[in-house]
Design a protein around this motif. Sequence first.
Motif, mmCIF file in Angstrom:
data_model
loop_
_atom_site.group_PDB
_atom_site.id
_atom_site.type_symbol
_atom_site.label_atom_id
_atom_site.label_comp_id
_atom_site.label_asym_id
_atom_site.label_seq_id
_atom_site.Cartn_x
_atom_site.Cartn_y
_atom_site.Cartn_z
ATOM 1 N N THR A 70 0.836 -1.205 0.000
ATOM 2 C CA THR A 70 0.000 0.000 0.000
ATOM 3 C C THR A 70 0.873 1.258 0.000
ATOM 4 O O THR A 70 2.097 1.196 0.146
ATOM 5 C CB THR A 70 -1.017 0.089 1.164
ATOM 6 O OG1 THR A 70 -0.399 0.597 2.351
ATOM 7 C CG2 THR A 70 -1.688 -1.240 1.421
ATOM 8 N N GLY A 71 0.209 2.394 -0.137
ATOM 9 C CA GLY A 71 0.908 3.672 -0.093
ATOM 10 C C GLY A 71 0.551 4.479 1.132
ATOM 11 O O GLY A 71 0.815 5.681 1.188
ATOM 12 N N LEU A 72 -0.032 3.830 2.140
ATOM 13 C CA LEU A 72 -0.486 4.537 3.333
ATOM 14 C C LEU A 72 0.673 4.866 4.274
ATOM 15 O O LEU A 72 1.679 4.148 4.317
ATOM 16 C CB LEU A 72 -1.523 3.693 4.070
ATOM 17 C CG LEU A 72 -2.836 3.464 3.314
ATOM 18 C CD1 LEU A 72 -3.682 2.411 4.022
ATOM 19 C CD2 LEU A 72 -3.614 4.775 3.184
ATOM 20 N N PRO A 73 0.549 5.940 5.053
ATOM 21 C CA PRO A 73 1.602 6.334 5.995
ATOM 22 C C PRO A 73 1.884 5.245 7.028
ATOM 23 O O PRO A 73 1.026 4.410 7.328
ATOM 24 C CB PRO A 73 1.026 7.587 6.651
ATOM 25 C CG PRO A 73 0.023 8.112 5.673
ATOM 26 C CD PRO A 73 -0.567 6.910 5.020
ATOM 27 N N ASN A 74 3.103 5.313 7.597
ATOM 28 C CA ASN A 74 3.578 4.250 8.481
ATOM 29 C C ASN A 74 3.269 4.441 9.960
ATOM 30 O O ASN A 74 2.825 3.515 10.633
ATOM 31 C CB ASN A 74 5.099 4.110 8.350
ATOM 32 C CG ASN A 74 5.579 3.780 6.960
ATOM 33 O OD1 ASN A 74 6.718 4.050 6.614
ATOM 34 N ND2 ASN A 74 4.728 3.182 6.143
ATOM 35 N N GLN A 75 3.571 5.630 10.489
ATOM 36 C CA GLN A 75 3.623 5.802 11.940
ATOM 37 C C GLN A 75 2.824 7.009 12.406
ATOM 38 O O GLN A 75 3.033 8.129 11.928
ATOM 39 C CB GLN A 75 5.072 5.970 12.395
ATOM 40 C CG GLN A 75 5.966 4.768 12.131
ATOM 41 C CD GLN A 75 7.417 5.076 12.444
ATOM 42 O OE1 GLN A 75 8.005 6.005 11.883
ATOM 43 N NE2 GLN A 75 8.012 4.303 13.344
ATOM 44 N N GLU A 128 9.715 8.374 0.666
ATOM 45 C CA GLU A 128 9.646 9.628 1.419
ATOM 46 C C GLU A 128 9.257 9.451 2.878
ATOM 47 O O GLU A 128 9.546 10.311 3.708
ATOM 48 C CB GLU A 128 8.661 10.579 0.731
ATOM 49 C CG GLU A 128 9.137 11.018 -0.644
ATOM 50 C CD GLU A 128 8.594 12.370 -1.033
ATOM 51 O OE1 GLU A 128 8.866 13.337 -0.298
ATOM 52 O OE2 GLU A 128 7.894 12.461 -2.047
ATOM 53 N N TYR A 129 8.585 8.364 3.233
ATOM 54 C CA TYR A 129 8.109 8.227 4.600
ATOM 55 C C TYR A 129 9.248 8.084 5.607
ATOM 56 O O TYR A 129 9.244 8.709 6.651
ATOM 57 C CB TYR A 129 7.175 7.022 4.731
ATOM 58 C CG TYR A 129 5.800 7.220 4.142
ATOM 59 C CD1 TYR A 129 5.132 8.431 4.258
ATOM 60 C CD2 TYR A 129 5.159 6.175 3.481
ATOM 61 C CE1 TYR A 129 3.870 8.610 3.707
ATOM 62 C CE2 TYR A 129 3.890 6.328 2.948
ATOM 63 C CZ TYR A 129 3.247 7.544 3.053
ATOM 64 O OH TYR A 129 1.997 7.702 2.522
ATOM 65 N N GLY A 130 10.201 7.188 5.345
ATOM 66 C CA GLY A 130 11.224 6.853 6.340
ATOM 67 C C GLY A 130 12.071 8.030 6.802
ATOM 68 O O GLY A 130 12.107 8.335 7.990
ATOM 69 N N PRO A 131 12.835 8.670 5.917
ATOM 70 C CA PRO A 131 12.974 8.273 4.517
ATOM 71 C C PRO A 131 13.758 6.977 4.418
ATOM 72 O O PRO A 131 14.505 6.624 5.334
ATOM 73 C CB PRO A 131 13.758 9.429 3.906
ATOM 74 C CG PRO A 131 14.595 9.947 5.033
ATOM 75 C CD PRO A 131 13.767 9.774 6.269
#
Length: 446
Positions: free
Chosen positions: A148-153, A194-197
Amino acid sequence: MSPFAPVRRRVHHSLAAGVPLALVGVLTAAGAVAAAPSTGASVTRTATLGDIPLGAFSNALLPGTVDDDRGVDLGGIGSDIYPAGRKGEFWTVTDRGPNGQIKVDGKKRRTFPVPGFDPAIVKVRVSGDRIEVLDAIALTTSSGEPVTGLPNQAGRDEAPYSFDAGTQLSYDPNGLDTEGIVRAGDGSFWLVDEYGPSLVHVSARGKVLTRYVPKGLGLTGTGYPVVEALPSVLLHRKINRGFEGLAQLPDGDLVMALQSPLSLPDAGTGDASRTTRLLRFSPGRQAVTAEYAYRFDPVGVVDPGEDDPSELKISSVVAVGRNRLLVEERTDRRARLRLVKLERDADILGGPWDDDETSPSLEQLDDPAASGVPVLTGRLVVDLGSVAGVPGKIEGIARVGEDTLALMNDNDFGMTDGPGAFDAQGRLVDSGTETTVTYVRLPHRI
């Protein structure tokens, strides 16, 4: 035959709902463009991706992932572009999928109208004025589940909401906001997120082999291996401004570009700063081996008329030799390319600028070079904003000849922000921005 065979471009989204992917894939012509005599660079060809229903595309890769695409077409594949070997063929990658923002009680909420969408690697071919989809590879966990492309935290990433911003969705530790892509010699892929990054190693079939994240991130619950191998200072990345550019050097090393300056020590500093970072990673050692400070030109130079430095971003880096890179610095309206050299004595890895207690921080320095910080130096190759026919929001760049570049834009899946992005029936009101590949010939060799 590819499962993404072409059909005629549809006029209304509702007319093509449920069209099987085997019948989808038309690519339409773009209008004629003129050269820009002021720079000597010119557009020589533009190809356009036709309408492919996102639900049909996704469900052909992973059945049942998308139950309602809300009239959204495949898009976002311009997050990066990498030559696939044959002339006119490229590997591209989607970002996290359709998303937007809607204000509720004065605060912006991040919307995910197609939360089941799974980021994918998409192989395309430029054929005349059309972009043909040749193949696609879904990104999956070790067990084959969608990432998925949903945010992690929670607390670190924006909370995900439904298309109308009325219902909060669940976070997904497996979620990836994929951006840059390169293909290794063994057929596997490297992506940045981009999330982690994070830097993500993916098998030729799309399984996440390893996700490399900053030390101290503490990401748990993933369906694939996570290794904390990146400098902890990257935990200060701006929301939605992690890694976006990725290059593969001739020796196999990777260079990752942080899209924007870190929010160090705070968000205001990050918004005002013009200094971001590049990192060099050795796949063999599974470690970062160098870090560089990159200094944006003033925002008004990159985009005349713009005065907000927070609009500056690096979206693409391209290797053009053993230690040279083309770096794209841009706003959403304009882009320019600079050629920089990765000098050994410019390495700042492990020094005071990786310590978030250092004051002033690297991002707070008005003139890093004057403060003794080695800064990558380079020269302007081309101001793409002055070349007629180049679209906005260029995120993918590939070198296809000694004097020719292929540019790909991110059309954001045809989405816009605000409550007007969808009609009363919850169907997308398409922005009309298409996904294109644009060839630009320069007046000189790179």
